[in-house]
Write a protein that holds these residues in place. Structure first.
Motif, PDB file in Angstrom:
ATOM      1  N   ILE A  91       0.843  -1.200   0.000  1.00  0.00           N
ATOM      2  CA  ILE A  91       0.000   0.000   0.000  1.00  0.00           C
ATOM      3  C   ILE A  91       0.872   1.243   0.000  1.00  0.00           C
ATOM      4  CG2 ILE A  91      -1.765   1.283   1.289  1.00  0.00           C
ATOM      5  CD1 ILE A  91      -2.646  -1.428   2.477  1.00  0.00           C
ATOM      6  N   LEU A  92       0.527   2.171  -0.852  1.00  0.00           N
ATOM      7  CA  LEU A  92       1.234   3.453  -0.901  1.00  0.00           C
ATOM      8  C   LEU A  92       0.294   4.532  -0.379  1.00  0.00           C
ATOM      9  CD1 LEU A  92       3.605   5.285  -1.853  1.00  0.00           C
ATOM     10  CD2 LEU A  92       2.457   5.416  -4.076  1.00  0.00           C
ATOM     11  N   ILE A  93       0.805   5.330   0.557  1.00  0.00           N
ATOM     12  CA  ILE A  93       0.014   6.469   1.048  1.00  0.00           C
ATOM     13  C   ILE A  93       0.848   7.716   0.835  1.00  0.00           C
ATOM     14  CG2 ILE A  93      -1.257   7.457   2.983  1.00  0.00           C
ATOM     15  CD1 ILE A  93      -1.231   4.740   4.304  1.00  0.00           C
ATOM     16  N   ILE A  94       0.264   8.671   0.123  1.00  0.00           N
ATOM     17  CA  ILE A  94       0.968   9.928  -0.126  1.00  0.00           C
ATOM     18  C   ILE A  94       0.178  11.050   0.523  1.00  0.00           C
ATOM     19  CG2 ILE A  94       1.641  11.591  -1.912  1.00  0.00           C
ATOM     20  CD1 ILE A  94       2.259   9.235  -3.719  1.00  0.00           C
ATOM     21  N   GLY A  95       0.878  11.864   1.281  1.00  0.00           N
ATOM     22  CA  GLY A  95       0.252  13.045   1.875  1.00  0.00           C
ATOM     23  C   GLY A  95       0.729  14.270   1.124  1.00  0.00           C
ATOM     24  N   ASN A  96      -0.191  14.961   0.487  1.00  0.00           N
ATOM     25  CA  ASN A  96       0.169  16.142  -0.315  1.00  0.00           C
ATOM     26  C   ASN A  96      -0.182  17.408   0.433  1.00  0.00           C
ATOM     27  OD1 ASN A  96       1.434  15.496  -2.688  1.00  0.00           O
ATOM     28  ND2 ASN A  96      -0.480  15.101  -3.811  1.00  0.00           N
ATOM     29  N   GLY A  97       0.734  18.362   0.477  1.00  0.00           N
ATOM     30  CA  GLY A  97       0.449  19.641   1.124  1.00  0.00           C
ATOM     31  C   GLY A  97       0.359  19.507   2.623  1.00  0.00           C
ATOM     32  N   GLN A  98       0.121  20.655   3.274  1.00  0.00           N
ATOM     33  CA  GLN A  98       0.142  20.669   4.746  1.00  0.00           C
ATOM     34  C   GLN A  98      -0.882  19.712   5.344  1.00  0.00           C
ATOM     35  OE1 GLN A  98      -1.624  23.976   6.978  1.00  0.00           O
ATOM     36  NE2 GLN A  98       0.401  24.290   7.898  1.00  0.00           N
ATOM     37  N   CYS A  99      -2.097  19.738   4.827  1.00  0.00           N
ATOM     38  CA  CYS A  99      -3.149  18.884   5.383  1.00  0.00           C
ATOM     39  C   CYS A  99      -2.819  17.413   5.164  1.00  0.00           C
ATOM     40  CB  CYS A  99      -4.484  19.239   4.718  1.00  0.00           C
ATOM     41  SG  CYS A  99      -5.827  18.153   5.214  1.00  0.00           S
ATOM     42  N   GLY A 100      -2.383  17.092   3.939  1.00  0.00           N
ATOM     43  CA  GLY A 100      -2.036  15.703   3.642  1.00  0.00           C
ATOM     44  C   GLY A 100      -0.875  15.217   4.487  1.00  0.00           C
ATOM     45  N   VAL A 125       3.367  -1.051   3.989  1.00  0.00           N
ATOM     46  CA  VAL A 125       2.859   0.305   3.781  1.00  0.00           C
ATOM     47  C   VAL A 125       4.038   1.251   3.583  1.00  0.00           C
ATOM     48  CG1 VAL A 125       1.553   2.209   4.787  1.00  0.00           C
ATOM     49  CG2 VAL A 125       0.785  -0.150   5.139  1.00  0.00           C
ATOM     50  N   GLN A 126       4.032   1.952   2.472  1.00  0.00           N
ATOM     51  CA  GLN A 126       5.044   2.972   2.216  1.00  0.00           C
ATOM     52  C   GLN A 126       4.352   4.315   2.270  1.00  0.00           C
ATOM     53  OE1 GLN A 126       8.389   2.504   1.585  1.00  0.00           O
ATOM     54  NE2 GLN A 126       8.131   0.309   1.951  1.00  0.00           N
ATOM     55  N   THR A 127       4.942   5.254   3.023  1.00  0.00           N
ATOM     56  CA  THR A 127       4.322   6.576   3.128  1.00  0.00           C
ATOM     57  C   THR A 127       5.265   7.618   2.570  1.00  0.00           C
ATOM     58  OG1 THR A 127       5.206   6.909   5.342  1.00  0.00           O
ATOM     59  CG2 THR A 127       3.037   5.905   5.197  1.00  0.00           C
ATOM     60  N   ILE A 128       4.694   8.585   1.853  1.00  0.00           N
ATOM     61  CA  ILE A 128       5.504   9.682   1.303  1.00  0.00           C
ATOM     62  C   ILE A 128       4.755  10.988   1.552  1.00  0.00           C
ATOM     63  CG2 ILE A 128       6.480  10.706  -0.792  1.00  0.00           C
ATOM     64  CD1 ILE A 128       6.650   7.907  -1.996  1.00  0.00           C
ATOM     65  N   ALA A 129       5.491  11.942   2.114  1.00  0.00           N
ATOM     66  CA  ALA A 129       4.917  13.276   2.312  1.00  0.00           C
ATOM     67  C   ALA A 129       5.537  14.211   1.282  1.00  0.00           C
ATOM     68  CB  ALA A 129       5.224  13.763   3.718  1.00  0.00           C
ATOM     69  N   ILE A 130       4.676  14.993   0.610  1.00  0.00           N
ATOM     70  CA  ILE A 130       5.172  15.923  -0.419  1.00  0.00           C
ATOM     71  C   ILE A 130       4.692  17.317  -0.062  1.00  0.00           C
ATOM     72  CG2 ILE A 130       5.121  16.530  -2.880  1.00  0.00           C
ATOM     73  CD1 ILE A 130       4.441  13.539  -3.428  1.00  0.00           C
TER      74      ILE A 130
END
Lengths: 422, 368
Positions: free
Chosen positions: B4-13, B44-49
């Motif tokens: 599973i890939l979870i990406i958080g985009n922007g401040q809220c993400g 689970v791989q998480t990436i914050a952008i």
């Protein structure tokens, strides 16, 4: 042939019975061997001479001499197998003629027994070549030492002559006599006329001998008994005798004392006698001259035992060869001084501090300076466990394991921190 | 095991992603990352952008290597046009980072619809993913408070449309306005919203990768999400004391359990109900009656049951929506906001009152 066999058997039986009878009658055997004609056997001051041996008649003439008398006390002809009994110091001595032998010098085999040999001096026991006339008899020298003074009532500063003589009043010579004449307090040796006599012999035939002659100068008032002169010595056979001692002549000295003294009272104490390890304690050295003369070259060495460490001290203390030392060029009459120093209790244990002091002074009489040394010690100082000592009493792994654990945790935390640090 | 890939985009993400990573430690302590491990059942791989580096620095439970800073001063200033350009300039780097983490079975992209970076990056990122990869991509979009301002409302309106058109396999809605009911101060409200979303997503991921008494898997989830208008929301309830399972199901479908305001029985198209708890709470009759009630209105309901000893009842519902009256309300307000912004700009362009003021000193120089 049969006749010879019977004779041999009878002779053996006879010898056996004789030996049994000798052993059984007398107790301790002193001698059981041959002695040549003309020789003797000494027991203390008694000598048993083998005067004449008759091999043809199986007999021997025995003569017993007491001391250095010319005539024998006992004179007996003993046949082989026969014996003779007499008393020495209350003990029974039995001589048994075992056999006689011909030769250039005829010999007799004797068995000498005694009921109790406790009184016998081993130095005067045994065969004497030449018989009684050659025997070394033990003797008892008695030394009479006499000490005298030419004047018994004098004033301070006066001189008396002391004469010590010796005379042997015993029955034998005194050998290796060593005299001892201690220094006389409150008097000064002015002149030693004869000097030391050294190791000498004192014979009974000697006239009264002068051992010491010297002059003493009185320095203080009072009535004094002079120290006795003593002597140790041995007799002719090397027996040591109790120390001989002279009389103690009394001398009354009038007037006021010429002598002056510097008397330094040196005391040392510490502020605490029970202290935790690694704590400091303060020591104080107090010096007071209670004499009537000033002292010079005053030196006090503070001997700090292992387990305590010298930390610091007043400016008057200087470490010389690792020893904290107080040195004062001069120290006046009634002067007092207090010197403080600091020690650290390094190791657990019980310790005492000592102060070795020395000083010089002029006593006003002698031309040379007098040197005085003394030592003083404190009460025991108990160094107990330090506050944190118990932390270091455990085996090394007790410390290593938690440290290792902390190291691992710290490494893990650092690793995590690096992982999450943006 | 699912990838599973979870990406958080922007401040809220970013914040929701950090909340997920924190919840995954299973501990509430801020130091949990030093002594605990994340308990993801799946890979689970998480990436914050983000373009704003400070937002990335604020994250505490996401590894540094999983935080990608897109350098553009300090953010795009809620300007989606700028954000789109920045994404285009940096998409190669972003896609490279995703590819380096391996292959995935599903991706979730978390974003706010109203901000700058998240709202502009997400549609483009979804589009890139759909072109490049074959796994389903779901966007979890947080809608703004209605009073947050015209720019945010405008961004939300366009962002939602762009995501829907980007090819996303589904949009899960979470509405800040709806969640405002939680009360408290702004920070705790935001944190509370983030935590709610994080718990729901973790529960969902756990359920999709668990052995169940009754199975719901990724396939079922895809089917649910493909229903309706491509919009969905999630309901959740976790009992804090013993209670009948039917009550827990009802609570998860109630407004307090949902992330977006909707009338489930009128607007939902498909549903997935996942129930977890100790066997003693899992009454089949109660579960069946409640699911039946839901399915009579919704149509099809997938249900999954996970037995966990000594756990109190927990229920997660995923609902896809045929219609969303609340979304229509949002767009209605957004249109007003867009018009307002447009009129304001026109006024500035036409009146040039400031220019007239400046023109009074044309040809003059200052004297000192």
């Amino acid at each position: 042939m049969v006749h010879f066999g019977k004779t041999l058997t009878l002779a053996s039986l006879f010898l056996f019975l004789m030996l049994i009878s000798v052993g059984g009658a007398s107790g301790k055997i002193l001698y059981n061997d041959t002695i040549e004609q003309g020789d003797g056997f000494q027991i203390n001051d008694y000598v048993i001479d083998v005067a004449e041996v008759f091999p043809g008649q199986d007999s021997v003439i025995i003569q017993v001499y007491e001391g250095d008398t010319k005539d024998p006390k006992y004179d007996k002809l003993i046949s082989v197998g026969g014996s003779y009994k007499f008393k020495i110091e209350g003990e029974d001595v039995e001589i048994t003629a075992i056999s006689v032998h011909s030769g250039v010098v005829p010999r007799a085999k004797l068995a000498i027994t005694i009921t109790d040999d406790d009184f016998i001096n081993s130095k005067t026991l045994g065969v004497v070549n030449g018989g009684h006339s050659e025997a070394e008899l033990s003797s008892t020298p008695v030394l009479a030492i006499s000490k005298s003074v030419d004047k018994s009532n004098i004033n301070v500063g006066d001189i008396i002559r002391v004469t010590v003589t010796v005379e042997n009043t015993g029955d034998g010579d005194a050998h290796d006599v060593i005299f001892s004449d201690p220094n006389q307090e409150r008097f000064i040796l002015i002149d030693d006329i004869l000097g030391s006599p050294g190791r000498i012999d004192v014979s009974t035939s000697d006239a009264v001998k002068k051992i010491y002659v010297y002059d003493l100068k009185a320095t203080e008032a009072g009535t004094f008994s002079l120290n006795p002169t003593t002597a140790i010595f041995t007799n002719s056979v090397g027996d040591s005798f109790p120390q001989a001692s002279s009389n103690r002549p009394a001398v009354t000295v009038s007037g006021s004392s010429l002598m002056k003294n510097a008397t330094l009272d040196v005391t040392m104490e510490v502020d605490r006698y029970t202290i935790d390890r690694n704590k400091d304690l303060q020591g104080t050295v107090r010096i007071k001259n209670t004499g009537n003369a000033p002292a010079s070259a005053v030196t006090v060495g503070i001997i700090v035992p292992e387990g305590l460490e010298y930390v610091s001290g007043d400016s008057g203390i200087e470490e010389i060869s690792g020893v904290p030392t107080i040195y004062m060029e001069s120290f006046g009459v009634q002067q007092e001084k207090e010197i403080i120093f600091k020690l650290k209790a390094a190791e657990e244990g019980t310790y005492t501090l000592s102060a070795d002091s020395s000083y010089l002074f002029s006593n006003g009489v002698d031309s040379e300076m007098q040197e005085v040394s003394s030592s003083t010690v404190t009460k025991s100082v108990y160094v107990t466990k330090g506050k944190y000592d118990h932390l270091f009493e455990q085996p090394i792994y007790v410390y290593l394991i938690p440290l290792l654990l902390i190291g691992v945790i710290a490494s893990w935390v650092y690793h995590r921190h690096k992982q999450y640090k943006f | 095991m699912l990838n599973i890939l979870i990406i958080g985009n922007g401040q809220c993400g970013n914040r929701i992603l950090d909340a997920i990573n924190r919840e995954a430690f299973g501990k509430k302590s801020r130091f949990a990352k030093f002594y605990s491990q994340q308990k993801y059942k799946s890979n689970v791989q998480t990436i914050a952008i983000n373009t704003a580096i400070n937002d990335l620095k604020e994250m505490k439970f996401t590894k540094a290597k999983d935080r990608i800073h897109i350098p553009h001063l300090h953010g795009v200033g809620a300007n989606r046009n700028v954000g789109k350009h920045v994404f285009e300039d940096n998409k190669a780097n972003i896609l490279k980072q995703v590819e380096e983490r391996g292959n995935f079975d599903v991706a979730f992209i978390l974003t706010s619809a109203s901000g700058g970076t998240g709202s502009s990056f997400t549609p483009l990122l979804v589009k890139e993913f759909k072109q490049k990869f074959d796994f389903p991509v779901y966007a979890l979009v947080v809608l703004p408070f209605r009073e947050e301002g015209t720019l945010y409302l405008q961004n939300a309106a366009f962002c939602l449309r762009d995501i829907r058109e980007s090819g996303a396999d589904g949009i899960i809605l979470a509405d800040n306005q709806f969640l405002k009911q939680m009360g408290g101060n702004v920070e705790s409200a935001y944190n509370g919203i983030n935590d709610m979303i994080a718990r729901r997503l973790l529960f969902l991921m756990d359920a999709l990768d668990s052995e169940m008494m009754m199975v719901t898997d990724l396939g079922d989830f895809k089917t649910v999400m493909s229903g309706g208008a491509g919009l969905a929301t999630i309901g959740f309830y976790e009992a804090d004391s013993e209670m009948p399972i039917k009550n827990a199901i009802r609570e998860s479908l109630s407004p307090s359990g949902l992330l977006f305001s909707t009338n489930v029985y009128e607007e939902a198209s498909r549903s997935m109900v996942i129930i977890k708890g100790d066997r003693k709470y899992l009454s089949i009759d109660d579960i069946s009656s409640e699911v039946e009630k839901l399915s009579s209105s919704v149509g099809h309901v997938f249900k999954g049951i996970i037995v966990r000893n000594e756990e109190l009842p927990q229920v997660l519902t995923v609902l896809t929506l045929e219609s969303a009256s609340e979304l229509e309300n949002l767009y209605s307000i957004a249109v007003d906001a867009i018009n307002y912004e447009k009129q304001k700009k026109d006024r500035v362009n036409n009146d040039k009152e400031v220019d007239r003021a400046f023109s009074q000193i044309d040809g003059m120089d200052p004297s000192y």
